[in-house]
Design a protein around this motif. Sequence first.
Motif, mmCIF file in Angstrom:
data_model
loop_
_atom_site.group_PDB
_atom_site.id
_atom_site.type_symbol
_atom_site.label_atom_id
_atom_site.label_comp_id
_atom_site.label_asym_id
_atom_site.label_seq_id
_atom_site.Cartn_x
_atom_site.Cartn_y
_atom_site.Cartn_z
ATOM 1 N N UNK A 58 0.902 -1.278 0.168
ATOM 2 C CA UNK A 58 0.019 0.096 -0.120
ATOM 3 C C UNK A 58 0.887 1.194 0.108
ATOM 4 N N UNK A 59 2.001 1.195 0.746
ATOM 5 C CA UNK A 59 2.833 2.433 0.822
ATOM 6 C C UNK A 59 3.475 2.584 -0.609
ATOM 7 N N UNK A 60 4.108 1.350 -1.152
ATOM 8 C CA UNK A 60 4.820 1.368 -2.477
ATOM 9 C C UNK A 60 3.977 0.832 -3.634
ATOM 10 N N UNK A 61 2.869 1.365 -3.832
ATOM 11 C CA UNK A 61 1.826 0.929 -4.814
ATOM 12 C C UNK A 61 2.301 0.934 -6.197
ATOM 13 N N UNK A 62 2.688 -0.062 -6.881
ATOM 14 C CA UNK A 62 2.933 0.127 -8.353
ATOM 15 C C UNK A 62 1.961 0.222 -9.221
ATOM 16 N N UNK A 63 1.980 0.921 -10.316
ATOM 17 C CA UNK A 63 0.590 1.190 -10.914
ATOM 18 C C UNK A 63 1.053 1.474 -12.528
ATOM 19 N N UNK A 64 -0.048 1.207 -13.512
ATOM 20 C CA UNK A 64 0.214 1.710 -14.655
ATOM 21 C C UNK A 64 -0.694 3.285 -14.869
ATOM 22 N N UNK A 65 0.092 3.879 -15.457
ATOM 23 C CA UNK A 65 -0.457 5.262 -15.407
ATOM 24 C C UNK A 65 -0.255 5.526 -17.317
ATOM 25 N N UNK A 118 0.514 7.625 -20.306
ATOM 26 C CA UNK A 118 1.685 8.312 -20.625
ATOM 27 C C UNK A 118 1.054 8.909 -21.839
ATOM 28 N N UNK A 119 2.345 9.760 -22.311
ATOM 29 C CA UNK A 119 2.084 10.593 -23.720
ATOM 30 C C UNK A 119 1.499 9.685 -24.617
ATOM 31 N N UNK A 120 0.362 10.337 -25.334
ATOM 32 C CA UNK A 120 -0.004 9.516 -26.371
ATOM 33 C C UNK A 120 -1.106 8.169 -25.771
ATOM 34 N N UNK A 121 -1.421 8.417 -24.505
ATOM 35 C CA UNK A 121 -2.122 7.042 -24.253
ATOM 36 C C UNK A 121 -1.682 5.864 -23.883
ATOM 37 N N UNK A 122 -0.277 5.720 -24.054
ATOM 38 C CA UNK A 122 0.531 4.634 -23.827
ATOM 39 C C UNK A 122 0.728 4.328 -22.306
ATOM 40 N N UNK A 123 0.445 3.006 -21.790
ATOM 41 C CA UNK A 123 0.638 2.844 -20.378
ATOM 42 C C UNK A 123 1.998 3.043 -20.002
ATOM 43 N N UNK A 124 2.451 3.325 -18.882
ATOM 44 C CA UNK A 124 3.785 3.596 -18.426
ATOM 45 C C UNK A 124 3.666 3.332 -16.992
ATOM 46 N N UNK A 125 4.870 2.634 -16.361
ATOM 47 C CA UNK A 125 4.846 2.275 -14.882
ATOM 48 C C UNK A 125 5.148 3.566 -13.929
ATOM 49 N N UNK A 126 4.382 3.425 -13.001
ATOM 50 C CA UNK A 126 4.588 4.662 -11.874
ATOM 51 C C UNK A 126 4.195 4.168 -10.647
ATOM 52 N N UNK A 127 4.545 4.893 -9.452
ATOM 53 C CA UNK A 127 4.164 4.374 -8.304
ATOM 54 C C UNK A 127 3.322 5.386 -7.415
ATOM 55 N N UNK A 128 2.469 4.823 -6.635
ATOM 56 C CA UNK A 128 1.625 5.837 -5.682
ATOM 57 C C UNK A 128 2.440 5.549 -4.421
ATOM 58 N N UNK A 129 2.940 6.604 -3.772
ATOM 59 C CA UNK A 129 3.653 6.498 -2.673
ATOM 60 C C UNK A 129 3.112 7.419 -1.456
ATOM 61 N N UNK A 130 2.739 6.600 -0.389
ATOM 62 C CA UNK A 130 2.327 7.379 0.798
ATOM 63 C C UNK A 130 3.459 8.100 1.454
ATOM 64 N N UNK A 131 3.006 9.110 2.443
ATOM 65 C CA UNK A 131 3.958 9.862 2.988
ATOM 66 C C UNK A 131 5.308 9.236 3.362
ATOM 67 N N UNK A 132 5.329 8.303 3.949
ATOM 68 C CA UNK A 132 6.598 7.434 4.303
ATOM 69 C C UNK A 132 7.101 6.968 3.321
ATOM 70 N N UNK A 133 6.524 6.428 2.413
ATOM 71 C CA UNK A 133 7.347 5.749 1.154
ATOM 72 C C UNK A 133 7.981 6.784 0.386
ATOM 73 N N UNK A 134 7.122 8.136 0.045
ATOM 74 C CA UNK A 134 8.118 9.119 -0.267
ATOM 75 C C UNK A 134 9.154 9.851 0.497
ATOM 76 N N UNK A 135 9.141 9.685 1.846
ATOM 77 C CA UNK A 135 10.113 10.285 2.593
ATOM 78 C C UNK A 135 11.570 9.262 2.390
ATOM 79 N N UNK A 136 11.025 8.094 2.382
ATOM 80 C CA UNK A 136 12.199 6.977 2.044
ATOM 81 C C UNK A 136 12.973 7.178 0.780
ATOM 82 N N UNK A 137 12.175 7.617 -0.145
ATOM 83 C CA UNK A 137 12.568 7.762 -1.737
ATOM 84 C C UNK A 137 13.461 9.095 -1.506
ATOM 85 N N UNK A 138 12.811 10.247 -0.705
ATOM 86 C CA UNK A 138 13.919 11.284 -0.680
ATOM 87 C C UNK A 138 15.131 10.984 -0.024
ATOM 88 N N UNK A 139 15.113 10.114 1.031
ATOM 89 C CA UNK A 139 16.191 10.140 2.013
ATOM 90 C C UNK A 139 17.273 8.999 1.128
#
Length: 262
Positions: free
Chosen positions: A73-80, A82-103
């Motif tokens: 749930x913290x590091x939720x990998x999703x398909x978003x 992208x440009x032209x409607x093609x799917x691309x990888x992304x992550x939905x990061x909660x506050x704690x996950x975003x903090x770890x990414x920053x660190x």
Amino acid sequence: MSENTSVLSASVDRGSQVGDSPFDRIRREDEQGEYWMARELQEVMGYDQWRRFEDSIERAVRSAENTATYSDQAFCRVRQEGTGGAPRSDYRLNRYAAYLVAMNGDPNKPQVAAAQSYFAVRTREAEIATNRPMSELEMARKYVAVLEREQQLAKELEVAKPKAGKWDAYCNSEGLIGMTEVADIFGTNVKTLTNWLVEINLFRRQVSKAGGSRNLPRTTSQNSGHFVVKTETNNGVIFPVAYATPQGVDLMADLWGRQTKE
């Protein structure tokens, strides 16, 4: 594919509170709380390439797994989209996950330092906020959420019951099934299978000190009883090997079947 790889619409509502910080401006909020999309964080943290920013995410995931604080749930990998409607990888990061990414970001980037400061403050604010007593409405919501989760688990266990013993012919003496055997069951090869498991977030790509890489089950996938990692030796070289339990093959069969129908 379904599960964590479902396609997200680009029109998700932003968080209701927007501040002067660029991290506030890309902050989002829903019923689960505040979160940030990794692709948007990539830009404000000064990364030109997604591949390099995803390295920071993988380091953050390992940090969470090593401290037993990882959750899908913290590091939720999703398909978003992208440009032209093609799917691309992304992550939905909660506050704690975003903090770890920053660190775990590039310390030479001033934008990364700004992110570290921002999320440290946000985390402290959240810690202070959690000390207040819960309202009756919040308590009721938590109670309902627990009941719903218990009901879902009961349904999953009921569905799994008839499948017991289905994969016995493929099990070794320890009751485990090698990933090559699983690939044979699905009519594919082991590389395609394990790459797919990385895509749906059950496995992660682990890079060795020697520079090689292996696709291995995430800690959560092992703790759930679906996969096991064993240490084996060949010609004096020690390396980890992934195995599936019968429950793990059941899970993969269900997800693989959904994928082929889409």
